[in-house]
Scaffold this motif. Structure first.
Motif, PDB file in Angstrom:
ATOM      1  N   THR A 112      44.922   0.151  38.827  1.00 52.07           N
ATOM      2  CA  THR A 112      45.819   0.793  39.630  1.00 52.07           C
ATOM      3  C   THR A 112      46.311   2.027  38.946  1.00 52.07           C
ATOM      4  N   HIS A 113      46.617   2.914  39.913  1.00 54.83           N
ATOM      5  CA  HIS A 113      47.140   4.031  39.304  1.00 54.83           C
ATOM      6  C   HIS A 113      48.901   4.118  39.422  1.00 54.83           C
ATOM      7  N   TYR A 114      49.192   2.893  39.871  1.00 53.02           N
ATOM      8  CA  TYR A 114      50.826   2.790  39.903  1.00 53.02           C
ATOM      9  C   TYR A 114      51.030   2.069  38.420  1.00 53.02           C
ATOM     10  N   LEU A 115      51.822   2.931  37.506  1.00 56.29           N
ATOM     11  CA  LEU A 115      52.184   2.275  36.420  1.00 56.29           C
ATOM     12  C   LEU A 115      53.140   1.185  36.685  1.00 56.29           C
ATOM     13  N   ASP A 116      54.041   1.380  37.539  1.00 55.65           N
ATOM     14  CA  ASP A 116      55.063   0.519  37.880  1.00 55.65           C
ATOM     15  C   ASP A 116      54.491  -0.795  38.296  1.00 55.65           C
ATOM     16  N   GLU A 117      53.488  -0.912  39.017  1.00 54.33           N
ATOM     17  CA  GLU A 117      52.761  -1.974  39.585  1.00 54.33           C
ATOM     18  C   GLU A 117      51.961  -2.803  38.544  1.00 54.33           C
ATOM     19  N   ALA A 118      51.545  -2.077  37.457  1.00 54.69           N
ATOM     20  CA  ALA A 118      50.963  -2.786  36.446  1.00 54.69           C
ATOM     21  C   ALA A 118      52.145  -3.601  35.595  1.00 54.69           C
ATOM     22  N   ASP A 119      53.140  -2.605  35.331  1.00 58.71           N
ATOM     23  CA  ASP A 119      54.286  -3.238  34.485  1.00 58.71           C
ATOM     24  C   ASP A 119      54.884  -4.442  35.185  1.00 58.71           C
ATOM     25  N   ALA A 120      54.980  -4.690  36.632  1.00 59.90           N
ATOM     26  CA  ALA A 120      55.619  -5.623  37.231  1.00 59.90           C
ATOM     27  C   ALA A 120      54.713  -6.892  37.373  1.00 59.90           C
ATOM     28  N   LEU A 121      53.152  -6.570  37.500  1.00 60.02           N
ATOM     29  CA  LEU A 121      52.320  -7.569  37.675  1.00 60.02           C
ATOM     30  C   LEU A 121      51.642  -8.251  36.590  1.00 60.02           C
ATOM     31  N   ALA A 122      51.309  -7.215  35.660  1.00 58.55           N
ATOM     32  CA  ALA A 122      50.140  -7.624  34.641  1.00 58.55           C
ATOM     33  C   ALA A 122      50.860  -8.486  33.423  1.00 58.55           C
ATOM     34  N   ASP A 123      50.093  -9.541  33.258  1.00 58.18           N
ATOM     35  CA  ASP A 123      50.538 -10.087  31.881  1.00 58.18           C
ATOM     36  C   ASP A 123      50.065  -9.410  30.511  1.00 58.18           C
ATOM     37  N   ARG A 124      48.759  -8.573  30.801  1.00 57.62           N
ATOM     38  CA  ARG A 124      48.298  -7.888  29.590  1.00 57.62           C
ATOM     39  C   ARG A 124      47.734  -6.743  30.281  1.00 57.62           C
ATOM     40  N   GLY A 129      57.405   3.425  21.560  1.00 59.30           N
ATOM     41  CA  GLY A 129      58.947   4.233  21.688  1.00 59.30           C
ATOM     42  C   GLY A 129      59.070   4.294  23.040  1.00 59.30           C
ATOM     43  N   ALA A 130      58.555   3.775  23.922  1.00 56.32           N
ATOM     44  CA  ALA A 130      58.554   4.328  25.298  1.00 56.32           C
ATOM     45  C   ALA A 130      59.623   3.440  26.198  1.00 56.32           C
ATOM     46  N   ALA A 131      60.383   3.923  27.093  1.00 55.28           N
ATOM     47  CA  ALA A 131      61.038   3.438  28.091  1.00 55.28           C
ATOM     48  C   ALA A 131      60.497   2.872  29.213  1.00 55.28           C
ATOM     49  N   THR A 132      59.255   3.479  29.505  1.00 51.70           N
ATOM     50  CA  THR A 132      58.265   2.995  30.787  1.00 51.70           C
ATOM     51  C   THR A 132      57.157   2.818  30.261  1.00 51.70           C
ATOM     52  N   LEU A 133      56.380   1.989  31.116  1.00 46.05           N
ATOM     53  CA  LEU A 133      54.887   2.075  30.854  1.00 46.05           C
ATOM     54  C   LEU A 133      54.066   3.438  31.136  1.00 46.05           C
ATOM     55  N   GLN A 134      54.595   3.988  31.988  1.00 48.53           N
ATOM     56  CA  GLN A 134      54.040   5.401  32.196  1.00 48.53           C
ATOM     57  C   GLN A 134      54.219   6.427  30.952  1.00 48.53           C
ATOM     58  N   ASP A 135      55.389   6.226  30.334  1.00 45.55           N
ATOM     59  CA  ASP A 135      55.438   7.257  29.197  1.00 45.55           C
ATOM     60  C   ASP A 135      54.381   6.659  27.973  1.00 45.55           C
ATOM     61  N   ALA A 136      54.377   5.295  27.896  1.00 43.05           N
ATOM     62  CA  ALA A 136      53.344   4.640  26.937  1.00 43.05           C
ATOM     63  C   ALA A 136      52.249   4.976  27.071  1.00 43.05           C
ATOM     64  N   PHE A 137      51.718   5.166  28.465  1.00 44.04           N
ATOM     65  CA  PHE A 137      50.166   5.441  28.915  1.00 44.04           C
ATOM     66  C   PHE A 137      49.961   6.895  28.561  1.00 44.04           C
ATOM     67  N   LEU A 138      50.988   7.710  28.722  1.00 42.74           N
ATOM     68  CA  LEU A 138      50.790   9.174  28.553  1.00 42.74           C
ATOM     69  C   LEU A 138      50.598   9.507  26.982  1.00 42.74           C
ATOM     70  N   ALA A 139      51.247   8.632  26.322  1.00 41.03           N
ATOM     71  CA  ALA A 139      50.877   8.884  24.822  1.00 41.03           C
ATOM     72  C   ALA A 139      49.862   8.117  24.582  1.00 41.03           C
ATOM     73  N   ILE A 140      49.354   7.172  24.811  1.00 39.97           N
ATOM     74  CA  ILE A 140      48.108   6.454  24.391  1.00 39.97           C
ATOM     75  C   ILE A 140      46.779   7.490  24.708  1.00 39.97           C
ATOM     76  N   PRO A 163      53.371  13.855  25.218  1.00 43.35           N
ATOM     77  CA  PRO A 163      53.875  13.390  23.951  1.00 43.35           C
ATOM     78  C   PRO A 163      54.596  11.866  24.219  1.00 43.35           C
ATOM     79  N   ALA A 164      54.661  11.049  23.157  1.00 43.80           N
ATOM     80  CA  ALA A 164      55.294   9.857  23.140  1.00 43.80           C
ATOM     81  C   ALA A 164      56.872  10.273  23.208  1.00 43.80           C
ATOM     82  N   PRO A 165      57.666   9.785  24.091  1.00 40.85           N
ATOM     83  CA  PRO A 165      59.140  10.008  24.073  1.00 40.85           C
ATOM     84  C   PRO A 165      59.829   9.918  22.987  1.00 40.85           C
ATOM     85  N   VAL A 166      60.775  10.402  22.629  1.00 39.25           N
ATOM     86  CA  VAL A 166      61.673  10.355  21.433  1.00 39.25           C
ATOM     87  C   VAL A 166      62.780   9.355  21.624  1.00 39.25           C
ATOM     88  N   ASP A 167      62.885   8.092  20.946  1.00 35.88           N
ATOM     89  CA  ASP A 167      63.929   7.261  21.210  1.00 35.88           C
ATOM     90  C   ASP A 167      65.236   7.643  20.675  1.00 35.88           C
TER      91      ASP A 167
END
Length: 257
Positions: free
Chosen positions: A196-208, A231-242, A247-251
């Motif tokens: 999926t390209h919907y990161l909220d979908e992956a966050d809501a559904l995926a175990d891993r 240090g990401a608030a959302t999976l989208q932020d983590a995906f962008l950093a990975i 950039p990874a967001p600043v906590d």
């Protein structure tokens, strides 16, 4: 024992300008009854990986077992144990919803009586009962996607592969599909692998989550673990950093002292 296991799974195409490594070596382990989200930017190799795991595309390197069967040596046994819903469905414009479902059941070896009963059962599960006699060209996008899913579930597969299953769906249809995927896992123990390209979908559904970039696995873990690691608030932020797309967001959460 994992229900899917790959080691160095690879696919190289021969182009006019030379070889193109679509998948450079995927090492993947999927547990039974797990919902695995396979994420990555466009061209990362997600769909090619799914097409190899579903026997639609032969690998050019590496090894894989799916549902206990070698992907290359016994593809017919793999196909009997899996369901696959591609990005674009393959509905026949000459058929009705009922005839499509019955035909799918017949292709999997059910007699006409059992295939008809299974079609009606799936229609109830996927809210297609009132559409059974409607021609497939008259279906809306969400209705077509539910029919694609029903066809992939006809033979009660142990593993269901979903390639961008909710693209183009309205929010209500997306929510219904999420509920169905969770029910397949919770009530039937179905293993689900989805892209999926919907990161909220992956966050809501995926175990891993497994993140693929440039044909290799670059990160994996639960959605919570990936967010925490970056240090990401959302999976989208983590995906962008990975993937290096941002950039990874600043906590800025205050630290208790």
């Amino acid at each position: 024992m994992p229900i899917i296991s790959t080691a160095g799974l690879a696919r190289t195409y021969t182009g006019r300008s030379g070889p193109v490594e679509a998948v450079r070596g995927i090492d993947l382990t999927v547990r039974p009854g797990e919902i695995l989200g396979l994420l990555g930017p466009n061209g990362a190799g997600k769909t090619t990986t799914l097409r190899m795991l579903t026997t639609l595309l032969p690998p050019t390197g590496g090894t894989a077992t799916v549902a206990g069967h070698d992907l290359v040596k016994d593809p017919a046994a793999v196909r009997r144990r899996i369901g696959y819903v591609a990005q674009s469905g393959g509905l026949d414009p000459q058929e009705t919803v009922r005839s499509e479902l019955v035909l799918q059941g017949r292709l999997y070896g059910l007699d006409r009586t059992r295939a008809t009963a299974r079609a009606e059962e799936l229609a109830v599960d996927l809210d297609l009962t009132e559409l059974l006699d409607r021609p497939t060209p008259a279906l809306s996008g969400g209705q077509r996607r539910r029919l694609d899913l029903a066809m992939g579930l006809t033979h009660r597969p142990e593993i269901l592969f979903l390639d961008e299953p909710t693209t183009g769906l309205d929010p209500g249809s997306r929510a219904d599909l999420w509920a169905l995927v969770r029910r397949l896992r919770d009530e039937h123990g179905t293993t689900v692998v989805l892209t999926t390209h919907y990161l909220d979908e992956a966050d809501a559904l995926a175990d891993r989550i497994v993140v693929v970039d440039q044909g290799t696995v670059v990160a994996e873990g639960s959605p919570a673990a990936l967010k925490a690691a970056h240090g990401a608030a959302t999976l989208q932020d983590a995906f962008l950093a990975i993937t290096g797309r941002g950039p990874a967001p600043v906590d800025t959460t205050p630290v208790a002292v």
